[in-house]
Design an enzyme around this catalytic site. Structure first.
Site, mmCIF file in Angstrom:
data_model
loop_
_atom_site.group_PDB
_atom_site.id
_atom_site.type_symbol
_atom_site.label_atom_id
_atom_site.label_comp_id
_atom_site.label_asym_id
_atom_site.label_seq_id
_atom_site.Cartn_x
_atom_site.Cartn_y
_atom_site.Cartn_z
ATOM 1 N N PRO A 130 33.637 -3.099 74.641
ATOM 2 C CA PRO A 130 33.015 -3.239 73.307
ATOM 3 C C PRO A 130 33.128 -1.930 72.511
ATOM 4 O O PRO A 130 33.342 -1.954 71.299
ATOM 5 C CB PRO A 130 31.561 -3.575 73.648
ATOM 6 C CG PRO A 130 31.655 -4.252 74.987
ATOM 7 C CD PRO A 130 32.746 -3.526 75.720
ATOM 8 N N TYR A 131 32.994 -0.783 73.206
ATOM 9 C CA TYR A 131 33.191 0.516 72.538
ATOM 10 C C TYR A 131 34.547 0.553 71.835
ATOM 11 O O TYR A 131 34.650 0.924 70.654
ATOM 12 C CB TYR A 131 33.087 1.646 73.576
ATOM 13 C CG TYR A 131 33.654 2.976 73.119
ATOM 14 C CD1 TYR A 131 32.934 3.819 72.275
ATOM 15 C CD2 TYR A 131 34.926 3.398 73.536
ATOM 16 C CE1 TYR A 131 33.457 5.050 71.872
ATOM 17 C CE2 TYR A 131 35.454 4.616 73.137
ATOM 18 C CZ TYR A 131 34.717 5.438 72.305
ATOM 19 O OH TYR A 131 35.232 6.634 71.894
ATOM 20 N N GLY A 132 35.606 0.168 72.569
ATOM 21 C CA GLY A 132 36.961 0.184 72.001
ATOM 22 C C GLY A 132 37.070 -0.710 70.774
ATOM 23 O O GLY A 132 37.758 -0.372 69.810
ATOM 24 N N THR A 192 34.676 -1.304 68.645
ATOM 25 C CA THR A 192 34.038 -0.637 67.491
ATOM 26 C C THR A 192 34.882 0.538 66.990
ATOM 27 O O THR A 192 34.930 0.790 65.782
ATOM 28 C CB THR A 192 32.606 -0.142 67.825
ATOM 29 O OG1 THR A 192 32.653 0.842 68.862
ATOM 30 C CG2 THR A 192 31.706 -1.297 68.225
#
Ligand code: NAD
Ligand code: UGA
Length: 314
Positions: A148-150, A152
């Site tokens: 999910p970080y990637g 964003t």
């Protein structure tokens, strides 16, 4: 020049601020001082920036008066964000959308009406690629994040590109590949490994240690930022990999650290963690062609420098 560094109390932002100040610039640093890792470390990073030309604003890019913050600014280095691939699942995701997407969009909007602005540099990430289609991965390869970080960071990068194409904002996105060196965040591998080695504790490895990373030394990352900010052949909307050229496995790193430490390490192989890619490796032909930048610090030297730093503070 008058330069804004967002995330100035963090790992990359504090090192970048020091370098800019040493070159005679005025730096306005802004940071929310989030508690993702020890706030005391961020305070220490700030204390290490000793210059009368450094102005620090503690606050949230989502709430501050950005017109006031940006007044007279000629270059923006946008390092602020919520990092960490493995912790971006579940309830914490809203932190990632707020700090990586919403804050970026708000800063871009404010930058469009800033007539002094010459360059907007965005800290993107190798995590936007996911498990890439080839190695070394080129900027034109399909981004397919696995955390999910990637997602964003990729959304932030797309926003940056949109403000270049629609409003002529002079943007550059730099995709950093696993940055390490003195001051590295305490959630990241090398700092955790070194801290455990120094204190005789067990190093936890996520998976079997065969995963590969293109680790990049902090001074090289700072150098890449300066190269694109001051370079004359960097078109608005550019996207570049910033990779160190060290394609090694986590097990290779443990072998190197054993040599530096001078004693065996206690290692515990654990479950791999969702969000981790198996391999990263960045092609840096594009940034080299545009600016002449090339990574200069080999892994053995960089890891030794981080170990020596760690002995004093971890
Ligand atoms: P860091 O956490 O040390 O620094 C980021 C700083 O941003 C923190 O001090 C945090 O308090 C601040 N911040 C977060 N949200 C904010 C907001 N809304 N307003 C103001 N400040 C805010 O992280 P880092 O390792 O220095 O990474 C810097 C940037 O580079 C991040 O955007 C990260 O996603 C990106 N990046 C880092 C790496 C790496 O290996 N360190 C690799 C790829 C990309
Ligand atoms: C790092 C940063 O944390 C991200 O913010 C950044 O966006 C990303 O680089 C990037 O390049 O884009 P990561 O590669 O996971 O992410 O960096 P480390 O935390 O240093 O981990 C490196 C490797 O060591 C990973 O394979 C990880 O699984 C492993 N690791 C990490 C362990 O085995 N044990 C640990 O305690 C920590």
């Amino acid at each position: 020049m008058r330069i804004l560094v967002t995330g100035a109390a963090g790992f990359v932002g504090s090192n970048l601020s020091k370098r800019l100040l040493s070159e005679g610039h005025t730096v306005v640093g802004v940071d929310l001082m989030t508690d993702y890792y020890e706030v005391a470390i961020k305070r220490r990073n700030l204390a290490g920036i000793e210059s009368p030309n450094f102005e620090f604003v503690e606050g949230d890019l989502n709430e501050l008066d950005l017109a006031e913050l940006l007044a007279g600014v000629e270059i923006i280095f946008h390092e602020a964000g919520q990092p960490g691939v493995r912790k971006s699942w579940g309830k914490s995701f809203s932190e990632y959308t707020r700090q990586n997407i919403e804050a970026t969009q708000r800063l871009l909007e404010a930058a469009t009406v800033l007539d002094t602005l010459q360059r907007f540099v965005y800290a993107s990430s190798s995590s936007i690629y996911g498990n890439a289609e080839r190695y070394p991965t080129m900027e034109s390869d399909l981004p397919k994040p696995v955390s999910p970080y990637g997602v964003t960071k990729l959304a932030g990068e797309h926003l940056v590109g949109l403000y270049a194409s629609n409003f002529g904002l002079p943007t550059v996105a730099l995709r950093y590949f696993t940055v390490y060196g003195p001051g590295q965040r305490t959630d990241m591998a090398f700092t955790r490994f070194i801290k455990a080695a120094i204190h005789g504790e067990t190093i936890g490895i996520f998976g079997d240690g065969t995963q590969i990373r293109d680790f990049t030394f902090i001074d090289d990352v700072v150098g890449a930022n300066l190269a694109v900010a001051f370079g004359e052949n960097v078109p608005a909307g550019s996207v570049f990999n910033v990779a160190g050229g060290s394609n090694v496995s986590v097990n290779d790193v443990l072998a190197l650290l054993t040599e530096i430490h001078g004693a065996p390490l206690n290692v515990d192989y654990q479950e791999r963690v969702n969000g981790d890619v198996f391999r990263t490796g960045g092609d840096t032909t594009a940034i080299h062609a545009a600016t002449g930048w090339v990574a200069g610090v080999p892994l053995a030297e960089g890891l030794r420098r981080q170990y020596e730093w760690g002995v004093g503070v971890l």
